[in-house]
Design a protein around this motif. Structure first.
Motif, PDB file in Angstrom:
ATOM      1  N   LEU A 150     -26.662 -24.808 -20.874  1.00 49.66           N
ATOM      2  CA  LEU A 150     -28.120 -24.801 -20.698  1.00 49.66           C
ATOM      3  C   LEU A 150     -28.563 -26.129 -20.083  1.00 49.66           C
ATOM      4  O   LEU A 150     -28.295 -27.201 -20.624  1.00 49.66           O
ATOM      5  N   VAL A 151     -29.229 -26.019 -18.939  1.00 52.98           N
ATOM      6  CA  VAL A 151     -29.826 -27.185 -18.287  1.00 52.98           C
ATOM      7  C   VAL A 151     -31.333 -27.089 -18.488  1.00 52.98           C
ATOM      8  O   VAL A 151     -31.929 -26.058 -18.178  1.00 52.98           O
ATOM      9  N   GLU A 152     -31.929 -28.140 -19.029  1.00 54.93           N
ATOM     10  CA  GLU A 152     -33.385 -28.150 -19.189  1.00 54.93           C
ATOM     11  C   GLU A 152     -34.003 -28.968 -18.069  1.00 54.93           C
ATOM     12  O   GLU A 152     -33.688 -30.155 -17.941  1.00 54.93           O
ATOM     13  N   ASP A 153     -34.858 -28.346 -17.291  1.00 53.94           N
ATOM     14  CA  ASP A 153     -35.623 -29.109 -16.318  1.00 53.94           C
ATOM     15  C   ASP A 153     -36.922 -29.518 -17.008  1.00 53.94           C
ATOM     16  O   ASP A 153     -37.867 -28.739 -17.099  1.00 53.94           O
ATOM     17  N   ALA A 154     -36.905 -30.738 -17.523  1.00 55.85           N
ATOM     18  CA  ALA A 154     -38.067 -31.265 -18.254  1.00 55.85           C
ATOM     19  C   ALA A 154     -38.845 -32.237 -17.365  1.00 55.85           C
ATOM     20  O   ALA A 154     -39.532 -33.136 -17.865  1.00 55.85           O
ATOM     21  N   GLY A 164     -41.872 -30.539 -33.315  1.00 56.42           N
ATOM     22  CA  GLY A 164     -41.522 -31.949 -33.499  1.00 56.42           C
ATOM     23  C   GLY A 164     -40.358 -32.423 -32.656  1.00 56.42           C
ATOM     24  O   GLY A 164     -40.083 -33.619 -32.577  1.00 56.42           O
ATOM     25  N   ARG A 165     -39.659 -31.488 -32.027  1.00 58.88           N
ATOM     26  CA  ARG A 165     -38.472 -31.884 -31.241  1.00 58.88           C
ATOM     27  C   ARG A 165     -38.822 -31.918 -29.751  1.00 58.88           C
ATOM     28  O   ARG A 165     -39.487 -31.007 -29.249  1.00 58.88           O
ATOM     29  N   ALA A 166     -38.355 -32.971 -29.059  1.00 56.15           N
ATOM     30  CA  ALA A 166     -38.754 -33.158 -27.649  1.00 56.15           C
ATOM     31  C   ALA A 166     -38.082 -32.140 -26.742  1.00 56.15           C
ATOM     32  O   ALA A 166     -36.883 -31.852 -26.892  1.00 56.15           O
ATOM     33  N   CYS A 167     -38.852 -31.620 -25.789  1.00 55.15           N
ATOM     34  CA  CYS A 167     -38.249 -30.832 -24.723  1.00 55.15           C
ATOM     35  C   CYS A 167     -37.275 -31.746 -23.981  1.00 55.15           C
ATOM     36  O   CYS A 167     -37.589 -32.912 -23.738  1.00 55.15           O
ATOM     37  N   GLY A 168     -36.133 -31.206 -23.645  1.00 55.68           N
ATOM     38  CA  GLY A 168     -35.093 -32.025 -23.029  1.00 55.68           C
ATOM     39  C   GLY A 168     -34.016 -32.386 -24.038  1.00 55.68           C
ATOM     40  O   GLY A 168     -32.956 -32.887 -23.655  1.00 55.68           O
ATOM     41  N   SER A 174     -30.147 -32.417 -19.398  1.00 60.61           N
ATOM     42  CA  SER A 174     -31.595 -32.342 -19.145  1.00 60.61           C
ATOM     43  C   SER A 174     -31.996 -33.376 -18.113  1.00 60.61           C
ATOM     44  O   SER A 174     -31.367 -34.429 -18.008  1.00 60.61           O
ATOM     45  N   VAL A 175     -33.048 -33.040 -17.372  1.00 55.49           N
ATOM     46  CA  VAL A 175     -33.533 -33.983 -16.356  1.00 55.49           C
ATOM     47  C   VAL A 175     -35.044 -34.157 -16.473  1.00 55.49           C
ATOM     48  O   VAL A 175     -35.753 -33.236 -16.881  1.00 55.49           O
ATOM     49  N   TRP A 176     -35.515 -35.349 -16.101  1.00 53.75           N
ATOM     50  CA  TRP A 176     -36.944 -35.675 -16.044  1.00 53.75           C
ATOM     51  C   TRP A 176     -37.213 -36.334 -14.702  1.00 53.75           C
ATOM     52  O   TRP A 176     -36.312 -36.972 -14.134  1.00 53.75           O
ATOM     53  N   SER A 177     -38.446 -36.226 -14.231  1.00 56.70           N
ATOM     54  CA  SER A 177     -38.807 -36.864 -12.960  1.00 56.70           C
ATOM     55  C   SER A 177     -39.896 -37.907 -13.186  1.00 56.70           C
ATOM     56  O   SER A 177     -40.827 -37.692 -13.965  1.00 56.70           O
ATOM     57  N   PHE A 178     -39.763 -39.016 -12.475  1.00 55.57           N
ATOM     58  CA  PHE A 178     -40.808 -40.047 -12.480  1.00 55.57           C
ATOM     59  C   PHE A 178     -41.294 -40.294 -11.055  1.00 55.57           C
ATOM     60  O   PHE A 178     -41.569 -41.433 -10.666  1.00 55.57           O
ATOM     61  N   ASP A 179     -41.341 -39.230 -10.248  1.00 51.42           N
ATOM     62  CA  ASP A 179     -41.846 -39.441  -8.891  1.00 51.42           C
ATOM     63  C   ASP A 179     -43.344 -39.730  -8.953  1.00 51.42           C
ATOM     64  O   ASP A 179     -43.954 -39.691 -10.025  1.00 51.42           O
TER      65      ASP A 179
END
Ligand code: PLP
Length: 383
Positions: A150-154, A164-168, A174-179
């Motif tokens: 499972l890959v979470e695109d967060a 209470g649990r963070a997505c990702g 899991s990945v997050w973007s800071f663009d």
């Protein structure tokens, strides 16, 4: 012009960048490591698995390498996904397989995903649409049962939570973007979290020329007499972040709770102002225990008037948009999927401006102009 997205960067970020200049160490170093640690703490996972990279797209490409995806493999993802999700799969020779989404939440359900699994499915990507948590607990359970990664695109869910649990923190990767359009930004940048420690070490190597990660300022070699020696384990790329952008990210992460608070207030304002208008369907409320970042605020209109309403708003200096145009409709991927929920959502959905710098007056103006345009266009339709 009222923008869709707008970064909130100011004097604190500027001071942090100034400090990096004074330190004369701009590249990957102790600030990058500190950002990885703080972000891991925020998500509630071990920092060893966290890696700051130069974009979420880089993180997705790295994910595909870690999965060793290739010809004959399939990866399932919602058709309503960012283009990089499909491109990074297709670039390996594997097939992106598009699943449907719920027409209102624009998230894929367990049933949507299960419907397209085959013996060739190696992994599933779950997107939390616009920061609204997807059905991640049930999807994680399905993937575990079937032995699928499972890959979470967060990317848009930097503060989204489920009980209470963070997505990702549910996915294997899991990945997050800071663009520059995201809730917290480093100009460009992203995070990847890899749960399995061995695979996480490989992620670090692949992100920097195939070399072992030895931490900030560490010599590349084990040999104290020849610290310049290199240990190259495999062919890698150059995806790592740097101290300059990490310094901005650390400040942004500290400010995140106030950003999410403000976004929630704006979403509530839109909800309140638009509630009396049945021709404007508001986004779903997250179920009990789910927290959204309100990265997107979307309304759904009669598809016959949606584009004209967007045009009216643009003429009034209000920018709206739709994310993400369905990928199963893009000729590049040659998909023959039939996805009615996706098509319905794509025809009706419009994203309204929402960023933490938006004022109450601007939100009011957006709502007023939207209501006026919908009323005008609906009357014309009826005539
Ligand atoms: C859901 C989603 N995933 C991934 C990305 C890619 O992020 P980046 O621009 O950091 O490469 C984006 C960017 O818009 C996105 O919205």
């Amino acid at each position: 012009m009222i923008h869709m997205f707008q970064p909130s960067v100011g004097t604190e970020e500027l001071a942090a960048v100034g400090e990096v200049f004074e330190s004369s160490w701009l590249g990957y170093g102790r600030r990058t490591k500190a950002f990885e640690q703080e972000f891991a703490d925020h998500i509630g996972v071990p920092a060893e698995g966290m890696l700051f990279v130069n974009s979420a797209t880089s993180a997705l490409g790295l994910t595909m390498e870690l999965l060793e995806l290739g010809p004959g493999d399939e990866m399932v993802l919602p058709s309503v996904s960012f283009v990089a999700n499909a491109n990074t799969v297709a670039a390996t020779g594997a097939r992106p397989v598009f699943c449907d989404v719920d027409p209102h939440t624009l998230n894929a359900s367990v049933a949507d995903i299960e419907a397209v699994l085959t013996p060739r499915t190696k992994a599933v990507t779950l997107l939390h649409y616009g920061g609204l948590p997807g059905d991640v607990v049930a999807v994680a359970e399905l993937c575990r049962e079937r032995g699928i990664t499972l890959v979470e695109d967060a990317a848009c869910s930097v503060g989204s939570r489920v009980d209470g649990r963070a997505c990702g923190s549910f996915g294997d990767i899991s990945v997050w973007s800071f663009d520059s359009r995201k809730i917290i930004t480093t100009g460009d940048g992203g995070m990847i979290y890899v749960r399995d420690p061995e695979l996480a070490r490989r992620a670090h190597r692949l992100a920097y020329h195939g070399m072992q990660d030895r931490g900030a300022f560490a010599a590349m070699s084990n040999n104290p007499q020849r610290w310049w020696d290199q240990e190259i384990h495999e062919i890698g790329r150059r995806l790592i972040g740097n101290d300059l952008t990490a310094a901005i990210g650390r400040i942004q992460l500290r400010r995140l709770p106030s950003f999410i608070q403000r976004r929630g207030e704006i979403a509530e304002t839109y909800d309140r102002l638009l509630a009396p208008y049945p021709g404007i369907r508001r986004p779903p409320q997250p179920p009990e225990g789910h927290v959204s970042t309100n990265y997107f605020y979307w309304v759904q209109l009669d598809p016959r008037i949606r584009d004209d309403v967007a045009g009216d708003l643009l003429q009034r200096d209000i920018y709206t948009t739709f994310r993400y145009p369905p990928l199963h409709r893009a000729p590049l991927y040659g998909s023959d999927a039939v996805l009615p929920g996706t098509d319905q959502a794509a025809a009706a959905t419009l994203l309204l401006p929402l960023h933490q710098a938006l004022t109450d007056e601007e939100a009011q103006r957006v709502a007023d102009e939207l209501i006026a345009s919908v009323e005008k266009r609906t009357l014309r339709q009826a005539a």
